[in-house]
Design a protein around this motif. Structure first.
Motif, PDB file in Angstrom:
ATOM      1  N   ILE A 332       6.186  -4.128  -4.322  1.00 14.12           N
ATOM      2  CA  ILE A 332       5.387  -2.909  -4.364  1.00 14.12           C
ATOM      3  C   ILE A 332       6.257  -1.693  -4.069  1.00 14.12           C
ATOM      4  CG2 ILE A 332       3.536  -1.669  -3.172  1.00 14.12           C
ATOM      5  CD1 ILE A 332       2.101  -4.355  -2.848  1.00 14.12           C
ATOM      6  N   LEU A 333       7.126  -1.813  -3.075  1.00  9.27           N
ATOM      7  CA  LEU A 333       8.010  -0.709  -2.708  1.00  9.27           C
ATOM      8  C   LEU A 333       8.927  -0.334  -3.865  1.00  9.27           C
ATOM      9  CD1 LEU A 333       8.925   1.176  -0.421  1.00  9.27           C
ATOM     10  CD2 LEU A 333      10.494  -0.619   0.336  1.00  9.27           C
ATOM     11  N   GLY A 334       9.355  -1.329  -4.645  1.00 16.22           N
ATOM     12  CA  GLY A 334      10.279  -1.075  -5.735  1.00 16.22           C
ATOM     13  C   GLY A 334       9.624  -0.789  -7.068  1.00 16.22           C
ATOM     14  N   ASP A 335       8.309  -0.724  -7.115  1.00 16.39           N
ATOM     15  CA  ASP A 335       7.604  -0.498  -8.373  1.00 16.39           C
ATOM     16  C   ASP A 335       7.533   0.999  -8.664  1.00 16.39           C
ATOM     17  OD1 ASP A 335       5.999  -0.424 -10.590  1.00 16.39           O
ATOM     18  OD2 ASP A 335       4.395  -1.665  -9.755  1.00 16.39           O
ATOM     19  N   ALA A 336       8.388   1.453  -9.563  1.00 15.00           N
ATOM     20  CA  ALA A 336       8.440   2.885  -9.883  1.00 15.00           C
ATOM     21  C   ALA A 336       7.184   3.371 -10.584  1.00 15.00           C
ATOM     22  CB  ALA A 336       9.665   3.165 -10.749  1.00 15.00           C
ATOM     23  N   ALA A 337       6.362   2.455 -11.086  1.00 14.20           N
ATOM     24  CA  ALA A 337       5.128   2.862 -11.774  1.00 14.20           C
ATOM     25  C   ALA A 337       4.053   3.329 -10.802  1.00 14.20           C
ATOM     26  CB  ALA A 337       4.602   1.708 -12.624  1.00 14.20           C
ATOM     27  N   LEU A 338       4.193   2.975  -9.530  1.00 15.01           N
ATOM     28  CA  LEU A 338       3.207   3.419  -8.536  1.00 15.01           C
ATOM     29  C   LEU A 338       3.495   4.868  -8.152  1.00 15.01           C
ATOM     30  CD1 LEU A 338       2.891   0.343  -6.141  1.00 15.01           C
ATOM     31  CD2 LEU A 338       1.131   1.233  -7.690  1.00 15.01           C
ATOM     32  N   PRO A 339       2.498   5.711  -8.157  1.00 12.30           N
ATOM     33  CA  PRO A 339       2.724   7.132  -7.871  1.00 12.30           C
ATOM     34  C   PRO A 339       2.911   7.402  -6.386  1.00 12.30           C
ATOM     35  CG  PRO A 339       0.400   6.735  -8.182  1.00 12.30           C
ATOM     36  CD  PRO A 339       1.089   5.422  -8.474  1.00 12.30           C
ATOM     37  N   ASP A 340       3.373   8.597  -6.096  1.00 11.68           N
ATOM     38  CA  ASP A 340       3.467   9.032  -4.710  1.00 11.68           C
ATOM     39  C   ASP A 340       2.068   9.023  -4.092  1.00 11.68           C
ATOM     40  OD1 ASP A 340       5.002  10.336  -2.487  1.00 11.68           O
ATOM     41  OD2 ASP A 340       3.505  11.891  -2.834  1.00 11.68           O
ATOM     42  N   GLY A 341       1.957   8.441  -2.915  1.00 10.30           N
ATOM     43  CA  GLY A 341       0.670   8.369  -2.236  1.00 10.30           C
ATOM     44  C   GLY A 341      -0.189   7.198  -2.644  1.00 10.30           C
ATOM     45  N   ALA A 342       0.377   6.252  -3.413  1.00 13.54           N
ATOM     46  CA  ALA A 342      -0.399   5.073  -3.803  1.00 13.54           C
ATOM     47  C   ALA A 342      -0.893   4.346  -2.558  1.00 13.54           C
ATOM     48  CB  ALA A 342       0.455   4.145  -4.659  1.00 13.54           C
ATOM     49  N   ARG A 343      -2.172   3.978  -2.563  1.00 19.61           N
ATOM     50  CA  ARG A 343      -2.809   3.357  -1.405  1.00 19.61           C
ATOM     51  C   ARG A 343      -2.705   1.833  -1.525  1.00 19.61           C
ATOM     52  NH1 ARG A 343      -8.178   6.379  -2.940  1.00 19.61           N
ATOM     53  NH2 ARG A 343      -7.349   5.534  -4.898  1.00 19.61           N
ATOM     54  N   ILE A 344      -2.226   1.203  -0.456  1.00 23.47           N
ATOM     55  CA  ILE A 344      -1.963  -0.243  -0.451  1.00 23.47           C
ATOM     56  C   ILE A 344      -2.757  -0.877   0.677  1.00 23.47           C
ATOM     57  CG2 ILE A 344      -0.166  -2.005  -0.185  1.00 23.47           C
ATOM     58  CD1 ILE A 344       1.761   0.504  -0.943  1.00 23.47           C
ATOM     59  N   LEU A 345      -3.356  -2.019   0.377  1.00 21.12           N
ATOM     60  CA  LEU A 345      -4.016  -2.801   1.419  1.00 21.12           C
ATOM     61  C   LEU A 345      -3.367  -4.175   1.469  1.00 21.12           C
ATOM     62  CD1 LEU A 345      -6.198  -3.039   3.583  1.00 21.12           C
ATOM     63  CD2 LEU A 345      -7.746  -3.909   1.830  1.00 21.12           C
ATOM     64  N   GLY A 346      -2.890  -4.544   2.638  1.00 28.43           N
ATOM     65  CA  GLY A 346      -2.282  -5.859   2.841  1.00 28.43           C
ATOM     66  C   GLY A 346      -3.232  -6.789   3.567  1.00 28.43           C
ATOM     67  N   LEU A 347      -3.305  -8.047   3.106  1.00 28.80           N
ATOM     68  CA  LEU A 347      -4.153  -9.073   3.718  1.00 28.80           C
ATOM     69  C   LEU A 347      -3.319 -10.318   3.958  1.00 28.80           C
ATOM     70  CD1 LEU A 347      -7.215  -8.856   1.287  1.00 28.80           C
ATOM     71  CD2 LEU A 347      -7.059  -7.783   3.536  1.00 28.80           C
TER      72      LEU A 347
END
Length: 370
Positions: A332-347
């Motif tokens: 996820i950290l290395g995915d350049a397609a995710l925009p600035d401020g992309a919201r992530i939920l970890g489970l």
């Protein structure tokens, strides 16, 4: 100053296990009945795993540390298995930690704290101590080890790091989760042990957590953590120490319990009245197995793309217990397609049955010049 995960590093052993040949190896063990062979085939073939990695070597591809003839699996004592953990866990821990440091732009002598997590072996002084020696960290580094919390341990480790950074601004915390699950494999007709042989692999994940400026292009801002206990499951996912390794119980009830209760957990950690399908841009779900991911997806009503990071890590590495979620967050950290401020939920899911969560924001550029 906002606390961030600045970088993540990962490491796996050299031996790469191909699922078909590993399946055939277990099915060919002495004393395996036709029924057990069918159970082995079903568990391996439905796992959604292509490859895993192991410190003891390959199966069905020549000799490994648990065979003498390349064909028959021995049953080493717990002491023998733990000796291998003592030899091999520090190697993976330091490799993952070095990568995390390199990616972060921070030097070893800037680390102020070390937090480690593992549930597949123990020794003292442990991996936390050895990281100080192997990486050349300051001898004044404060160390914390989180043991035997199973697959969910990465989030308590990250939570401890975040608490340190919040309480002591300027801290730089190295978090390392290392699991050698293959040390505890065995030939068995028990369906739960068969599943364990089919899904678990070895690996290490490390993260640099800091309340200091990022020095690279992307980071994850750390938000709120939460813990929830399901209404049942204490006897469905647990570990004990036996005479021939750690004995894991992972019953078929685990996915069902998760599927029934996960929507309530997710709704409790999101903003009141929000829709998980629109409130979260990327999901980091621990792949306890294919059926666990299926139940989470169905229980929350998520599209297939939401499980893509988790399913790809499961496919490529299997379930590496606590280290697995760091492999997912690294993608996820290395995915350049995710925009600035992309919201992530970890489970994450652990013995008990425990559900650990964290909310993160992906940031795509440093806030200050490097």
């Amino acid at each position: 100053m906002t606390t961030r995960i600045l970088a993540i590093g990962t490491a796996v052993p050299r031996a790469r296990l191909l699922q078909p040949s590993t399946r055939d190896f277990f099915a060919a063990q002495p004393g395996v009945s036709r029924l057990t062979a069918r159970l082995i085939g079903a568990a391996f073939d439905s796992s959604a795993i292509d490859t895993r990695y192991s410190v003891i070597g390959g199966f069905g591809e020549g000799e490994n540390l648990f065979t003498e003839d390349g064909a028959t699996l021995r049953a080493p004592s717990t002491g023998e298995r733990n000796l291998l953990y003592r030899q091999e866990a520090p190697v993976l821990s330091s490799a993952a930690a070095r990568e995390a440091l390199d990616r972060s732009g921070y030097a070893a002598d800037e680390v102020t704290h070390v937090v480690t997590a593992s549930c597949t072996g123990f020794f003292a002084p442990g991996p936390d101590y050895l990281l100080v020696r192997q990486l050349g960290l300051p001898t004044t580094v404060e160390r914390t080890h989180i043991g035997f919390m199973g697959c969910a341990a990465a989030f308590p480790a990250l939570r401890a790091a975040a608490r340190i950074c919040d309480a002591q601004p300027g801290s730089v915390v190295l978090v390392v989760c290392t699991e050698l699950c293959s040390l505890h494999i065995r030939s068995s007709s028990d369906p739960e042990q068969i599943v364990a042989s089919a899904v678990f692999g070895d690996g290490a994940g490390a993260a640099i957590v800091a309340s200091a400026p990022p020095r690279r292009e992307a980071s994850l801002e750390v938000g709120a953590f939460s813990t929830a206990l399901t209404s049942e499951g204490e006897e469905d996912m647990d570990w004990t120490i036996g005479d021939h390794g750690f004995e894991m119980r992972l019953t078929a009830n685990v996915p069902r319990i998760i599927g029934r209760e996960i929507a309530g957990v997710v709704n409790a950690v999101l903003d009141a009245g929000s829709d998980p399908r629109t409130e979260v841009d990327a999901w980091a779900v621990h792949p306890g197995g294919r059926s666990v991911l299926d139940r989470v997806q169905d229980g929350v009503g998520l599209p297939d793309v939401a499980m893509a990071y988790s399913r790809s890590v499961l496919r490529d590495y299997g379930n590496m217990s606590s280290a697995t979620i760091l492999f997912i967050l690294q993608r996820i950290l290395g995915d350049a397609a995710l925009p600035d401020g992309a919201r992530i939920l970890g489970l994450c899911f652990g013995p008990g049955l425990t559900v650990e969560t964290v909310r993160l924001l992906r940031r795509t550029a440093p806030r200050v010049p490097a």
